[in-house]
Design an enzyme around this catalytic site. Structure first.
Site, PDB file in Angstrom:
ATOM      1  N   ASP A  48       8.948  12.368 -11.681  1.00 42.93           N
ATOM      2  CA  ASP A  48       8.193  11.191 -11.274  1.00 42.93           C
ATOM      3  C   ASP A  48       8.563   9.989 -12.138  1.00 42.93           C
ATOM      4  O   ASP A  48       8.547  10.045 -13.364  1.00 42.93           O
ATOM      5  CB  ASP A  48       6.690  11.464 -11.388  1.00 42.93           C
ATOM      6  CG  ASP A  48       5.867  10.341 -10.777  1.00 42.93           C
ATOM      7  OD1 ASP A  48       5.599   9.369 -11.499  1.00 42.93           O
ATOM      8  OD2 ASP A  48       5.516  10.436  -9.592  1.00 42.93           O
ATOM      9  N   THR A  50       7.076   6.884 -12.330  1.00 42.20           N
ATOM     10  CA  THR A  50       5.954   6.217 -12.998  1.00 42.20           C
ATOM     11  C   THR A  50       5.454   7.017 -14.193  1.00 42.20           C
ATOM     12  O   THR A  50       5.146   6.453 -15.251  1.00 42.20           O
ATOM     13  CB  THR A  50       4.808   5.988 -11.998  1.00 42.20           C
ATOM     14  OG1 THR A  50       5.211   4.995 -11.048  1.00 42.20           O
ATOM     15  CG2 THR A  50       3.542   5.506 -12.702  1.00 42.20           C
ATOM     16  N   CYS A  84      12.836   3.835  -2.944  1.00 36.04           N
ATOM     17  CA  CYS A  84      11.786   4.026  -3.952  1.00 36.04           C
ATOM     18  C   CYS A  84      11.815   2.811  -4.853  1.00 36.04           C
ATOM     19  O   CYS A  84      12.800   2.588  -5.562  1.00 36.04           O
ATOM     20  CB  CYS A  84      12.016   5.300  -4.764  1.00 36.04           C
ATOM     21  SG  CYS A  84      10.901   5.447  -6.194  1.00 36.04           S
ATOM     22  N   ALA A  87      12.152   3.424  -8.751  1.00 35.36           N
ATOM     23  CA  ALA A  87      13.478   3.868  -9.195  1.00 35.36           C
ATOM     24  C   ALA A  87      14.390   2.700  -9.536  1.00 35.36           C
ATOM     25  O   ALA A  87      15.396   2.876 -10.239  1.00 35.36           O
ATOM     26  CB  ALA A  87      14.124   4.744  -8.120  1.00 35.36           C
ATOM     27  N   LYS A 168       0.664  10.701  -0.962  1.00 37.86           N
ATOM     28  CA  LYS A 168       1.535  11.727  -1.556  1.00 37.86           C
ATOM     29  C   LYS A 168       0.903  13.119  -1.517  1.00 37.86           C
ATOM     30  O   LYS A 168       1.551  14.094  -1.118  1.00 37.86           O
ATOM     31  CB  LYS A 168       1.881  11.355  -2.996  1.00 37.86           C
ATOM     32  CG  LYS A 168       2.950  10.269  -3.146  1.00 37.86           C
ATOM     33  CD  LYS A 168       3.296  10.046  -4.609  1.00 37.86           C
ATOM     34  CE  LYS A 168       4.351   8.972  -4.819  1.00 37.86           C
ATOM     35  NZ  LYS A 168       5.704   9.389  -4.432  1.00 37.86           N
ATOM     36  N   CYS A 198       5.815  -0.475  -2.733  1.00 36.72           N
ATOM     37  CA  CYS A 198       5.844   0.974  -2.891  1.00 36.72           C
ATOM     38  C   CYS A 198       6.090   1.564  -1.517  1.00 36.72           C
ATOM     39  O   CYS A 198       5.431   1.179  -0.541  1.00 36.72           O
ATOM     40  CB  CYS A 198       4.530   1.495  -3.465  1.00 36.72           C
ATOM     41  SG  CYS A 198       4.442   3.307  -3.502  1.00 36.72           S
TER      42      CYS A 198
END
Length: 240
Positions: A48, A50, A84, A87, A168, A198
């Protein structure tokens, strides 16, 4: 295969699926051969982004992202798309790893503001805490003379819940919470435009059309538009 691009996805998988769905829906096609050539890499086990940005003691996703870029560069795509936003914290290092262009989703989103909302000055950014902390949207907005406005703690908690718990974790496109967040931006933040920064929020953007009620720039949708343009295709949304 010739004349193709590569989608480096899996961050998350539903967001990657949404990007592909939007891309195909907006491609002018009357037969199978009219659609675009592309390769989808759904690398769902990348750590992940974040969580690492908030806690650097965790596994850094950078190495896996760069490995993917290097491996898939060997196939010589025209360009890469990384659906993303967070990223893009690693964008410079990823681009250094290949001579093949990588589309920069946050910059594409900011570039599109003037095309849709020419009088905008204050722009709200809704994104993961990781994306907010990286400053990728703030930098892109300020470079073009916009004022970047980020949510306060209360609103960010709502955005986090929508992204992580609803989309998610539970695959739940919570319309009520999505609408509440956009309403909060409009009523409390005094912004002319809201960027959805996002790709989980992009899933909601694709599912619920609130563009007549709010001035929204969806980073994924704008990247789809840029992808079609780079592949020499008309965007069917432009015909509506």
């Amino acid at each position: 295969m010739e004349n193709f691009f590569t989608i480096l996805g899996g961050m998350g998988t539903l967001a990657t699926e949404s990007f592909i769905h939007t891309l195909n829906k907006r491609t002018e096609a009357h037969r199978d051969q009219d659609y675009l050539n592309y390769i989808v890499v759904n690398h769902a086990t990348i750590p992940d982004r974040t969580e690492y940005i908030k806690n650097p003691s965790l596994e850094n996703p950078e190495e896996k992202l760069i490995d993917d870029i290097k491996i898939h560069s060997q196939l010589s795509p025209k360009f890469f798309v990384v659906p993303c936003n967070t990223a893009h914290y690693y964008f410079d290092e990823m681009q250094k790893a290949t001579e093949i262009p990588i589309l920069h989703m946050p910059r594409i989103a900011v570039d599109s503001i003037g095309r849709h909302f020419s009088d905008a000055k204050r722009v709200a950014v809704l994104a993961t805490e990781g994306t907010i902390l990286t400053g990728v949207y703030r930098e892109a907005l300020e470079e073009q003379g916009y004022e970047a406005v980020i949510p306060d703690e209360e609103l960010q908690e709502k955005v986090n819940r929508l992204i992580y718990q609803e989309v998610k974790e539970n695959r739940n496109l919570n319309f009520e919470l999505y609408h509440e967040i956009l309403s909060d931006v409009a009523s409390k933040m005094n912004c002319e435009v809201t960027i959805l920064g996002c790709t989980e929020l992009s899933v909601l953007y694709d599912a619920y059309d609130l563009t007549k009620e709010y001035n929204i720039i969806d980073a994924q949708a704008e990247t789809v538009h840029r992808t079609l343009s780079m592949m020499g295709k008309n965007d069917l949304l432009d015909d509506n």
